[in-house]
Write an enzyme that holds these catalytic residues in place. Structure first.
Site, mmCIF file in Angstrom:
data_model
loop_
_atom_site.group_PDB
_atom_site.id
_atom_site.type_symbol
_atom_site.label_atom_id
_atom_site.label_comp_id
_atom_site.label_asym_id
_atom_site.label_seq_id
_atom_site.Cartn_x
_atom_site.Cartn_y
_atom_site.Cartn_z
ATOM 1 N N LYS A 163 0.858 -1.133 -0.007
ATOM 2 C CA LYS A 163 -0.066 0.055 -0.125
ATOM 3 C C LYS A 163 0.932 1.316 0.025
ATOM 4 O O LYS A 163 2.027 1.351 0.756
ATOM 5 C CB LYS A 163 -0.943 0.005 1.198
ATOM 6 C CG LYS A 163 -1.975 -1.127 1.427
ATOM 7 C CD LYS A 163 -3.095 -0.910 0.492
ATOM 8 C CE LYS A 163 -4.064 -1.943 0.595
ATOM 9 N NZ LYS A 163 -5.195 -1.984 -0.607
ATOM 10 N N ASP A 192 -0.151 -0.319 -4.414
ATOM 11 C CA ASP A 192 -1.540 -0.064 -4.463
ATOM 12 C C ASP A 192 -1.875 1.487 -3.974
ATOM 13 O O ASP A 192 -1.627 1.429 -2.736
ATOM 14 C CB ASP A 192 -2.557 -1.289 -3.745
ATOM 15 C CG ASP A 192 -4.100 -0.911 -3.834
ATOM 16 O OD1 ASP A 192 -4.394 0.206 -4.571
ATOM 17 O OD2 ASP A 192 -4.679 -1.661 -3.409
ATOM 18 N N GLU A 217 -1.536 -0.373 -8.975
ATOM 19 C CA GLU A 217 -2.851 -0.855 -8.867
ATOM 20 C C GLU A 217 -3.662 0.616 -8.472
ATOM 21 O O GLU A 217 -3.213 1.290 -7.572
ATOM 22 C CB GLU A 217 -3.085 -1.570 -7.770
ATOM 23 C CG GLU A 217 -4.654 -2.177 -7.375
ATOM 24 C CD GLU A 217 -4.772 -3.192 -6.452
ATOM 25 O OE1 GLU A 217 -3.631 -4.044 -6.366
ATOM 26 O OE2 GLU A 217 -5.568 -3.561 -5.839
ATOM 27 N N ASP A 240 -8.920 -1.199 -9.491
ATOM 28 C CA ASP A 240 -9.453 -1.760 -8.616
ATOM 29 C C ASP A 240 -10.849 -1.174 -8.106
ATOM 30 O O ASP A 240 -11.802 -1.336 -8.628
ATOM 31 C CB ASP A 240 -8.530 -1.855 -7.202
ATOM 32 C CG ASP A 240 -9.408 -2.574 -6.177
ATOM 33 O OD1 ASP A 240 -10.470 -2.615 -6.085
ATOM 34 O OD2 ASP A 240 -8.431 -3.230 -4.888
ATOM 35 N N LYS A 264 -13.555 -6.981 -6.650
ATOM 36 C CA LYS A 264 -14.068 -7.007 -5.053
ATOM 37 C C LYS A 264 -15.480 -7.848 -5.529
ATOM 38 O O LYS A 264 -16.445 -7.245 -6.372
ATOM 39 C CB LYS A 264 -14.445 -5.730 -4.771
ATOM 40 C CG LYS A 264 -12.945 -5.100 -4.436
ATOM 41 C CD LYS A 264 -12.270 -5.832 -3.314
ATOM 42 C CE LYS A 264 -10.660 -4.983 -3.087
ATOM 43 N NZ LYS A 264 -9.895 -5.321 -3.968
ATOM 44 N N TRP A 319 -7.535 -12.278 -1.937
ATOM 45 C CA TRP A 319 -7.273 -11.861 -0.762
ATOM 46 C C TRP A 319 -8.230 -11.818 0.063
ATOM 47 O O TRP A 319 -9.371 -11.912 -0.351
ATOM 48 C CB TRP A 319 -6.990 -10.216 -0.824
ATOM 49 C CG TRP A 319 -6.195 -9.463 0.252
ATOM 50 C CD1 TRP A 319 -5.287 -9.548 0.934
ATOM 51 C CD2 TRP A 319 -7.156 -9.084 1.296
ATOM 52 N NE1 TRP A 319 -5.015 -8.955 2.004
ATOM 53 C CE2 TRP A 319 -6.624 -8.475 2.333
ATOM 54 C CE3 TRP A 319 -8.911 -8.807 1.592
ATOM 55 C CZ2 TRP A 319 -6.948 -7.859 3.415
ATOM 56 C CZ3 TRP A 319 -9.176 -8.036 2.316
ATOM 57 C CH2 TRP A 319 -8.345 -7.789 3.557
#
Ligand code: 0XW
Ligand code: MG
Length: 367
Positions: A163, A192, A217, A240, A264, A319
């Protein structure tokens, strides 16, 4: 078979430590679990759990309000006719796919239990007994991120998401270099930014990290910002947060905006929609994950079932939030990570039977 009742439960999911991303940090979440009850005794479970109210437009109270709106109109429907069930939900409420997703997941669970097959078998068949997950290192100091990346590689993970964002871009650049130096070859990396970078900073970062094999990402907030810098970036781009539904995915692919996706489950609308996106990605040879933003064993199982059906060469892992949650809804069959991989559940449906004492009394019931 007919739906006779729908029960909605609250489950407290305190986050172990806190989960820090560029624009938000979460330390306590409440998941929404849906139980579909049928007239022949089979029940199915679904779940939706946005990772707080800021990560995406979805939030916990919104999911519950949507379920209250949709629930009554589903009583009496045949839950195994999942396409029709999804259309009935669309006729009852516009949007709120992440709430409808909980119903869709529960209907797949019922289908599997009723036909005596696992959800992954109904979706095309599992590629193996285990599937890869990936580790997400939250925004942290360069040295700490590097140490953690190394540890996860030794543990068996084959993909790490780092991240970045919400701080000076130099610290993100430093973090990515440190992480790369700490890793032995072979680890796949994703940086990300969770929508947070300006196009200027995304360009700086990509150019200064040009020797690092990684994907970027969701670097910026909008499709337009990404489009504007896409061809100056040195790295593949994965989408994403903006991959909101099947149509959004098709738009991103048809405009050549992306090289892959962080997907997701509940955001796109549940197992049915995620399987559609899986097939579209397969047709274009695009890699993707099968995740959700958060959730307990039911969400995790649903991600794993769909993930198990993705062509391995294009699968970026499922994930799940398990490393940040204490305990399981189902002590025996709860979804666990071992050496960077997850065992695909073996029981029919989702293969999860929640301990009802952990769900408490319903917060809403219909039927
Ligand atoms: C790593 N995740 C799947 C978990 C958090 O919800 C954020 C998300 C992402 O990739 O953005
Ligand atoms: Mg992401």
């Amino acid at each position: 078979m007919k739906l006779t009742a729908i029960n909605v439960y609250n489950v407290d999911l305190p986050v172990v430590g806190s989960y820090r991303m560029a624009t938000t940090s979460v330390s306590f979440l409440q998941s929404t679990v849906v139980e579909l009850v049928t007239d022949n005794g089979i029940t199915g479970f679904g779940e939706t759990c946005p990772v707080g109210p800021v990560y995406q437009p979805q939030h916990m109270l919104g999911a519950r309000a949507a379920l209250e709106e949709i629930g009554p109109s589903l009583i009496g429907l045949e839950p195994r006719n999942i396409g029709q069930l999804n259309r009935a939900m669309d006729l009852a409420l516009n949007g709120s796919r992440y709430a409808k997703a909980a119903i869709d997941i529960a209907a797949w669970d019922i289908c599997g239990k009723s036909y005596g097959r696992r959800v992954c078998d109904l979706l095309g068949g599992a590629t193996g007994e285990t599937i890869p997950t990936y580790y997400s290192i939250i925004v942290k100091a360069p040295e700490e991120a590097a140490r953690e990346a190394r540890e996860r590689q030794l543990e068996g993970y084959s993909r790490i998401q780092v991240k970045i964002g919400g701080r000076h871009i130099e610290e993100d650049i430093e973090t990515l270099h440190r992480v790369q130096e700490a890793l032995k070859p072979g680890m796949r990396l994703a940086a990300d930014a969770n929508r947070s970078l300006t196009s200027r900073d995304a360009l700086f970062l990509s150019q200064r990290c040009r020797d690092i094999s990684m994907v970027m990402e969701q670097p910026c907030n909008t499709m337009e910002e990404i489009a504007a810098i896409r061809h100056q970036l040195c790295h593949p781009v994965y989408m994403d947060e903006l991959a909101e539904d099947v149509n959004g995915v098709m738009r991103a692919i048809s405009t050549g905006l992306v090289d892959g996706f962080g997907l997701k489950l509940t955001r796109v609308g549940g197992i049915s929609a995620l399987a559609t996106v899986r097939d579209i990605c397969e047709a274009r040879g695009l890699p993707h994950t099968c995740d959700d933003s958060w959730g307990g064993d039911i969400v995790a199982a649903a991600c794993v079932h769909v993930g198990a059906t993705v062509a391995p060469s294009r699968f970026e892992g499922a994930w799940i939030a398990a490393p940040y949650i204490e305990g399981h809804y189902d002590a025996e069959n709860g979804i666990k990570i071992d050496g960077g991989r997850i065992k695909v559940p073996t029981g029919p449906g989702l293969g999860i039977m929640p301990d009802m004492s952990k769900l408490g009394s319903p917060i809403m019931s219909f039927g």
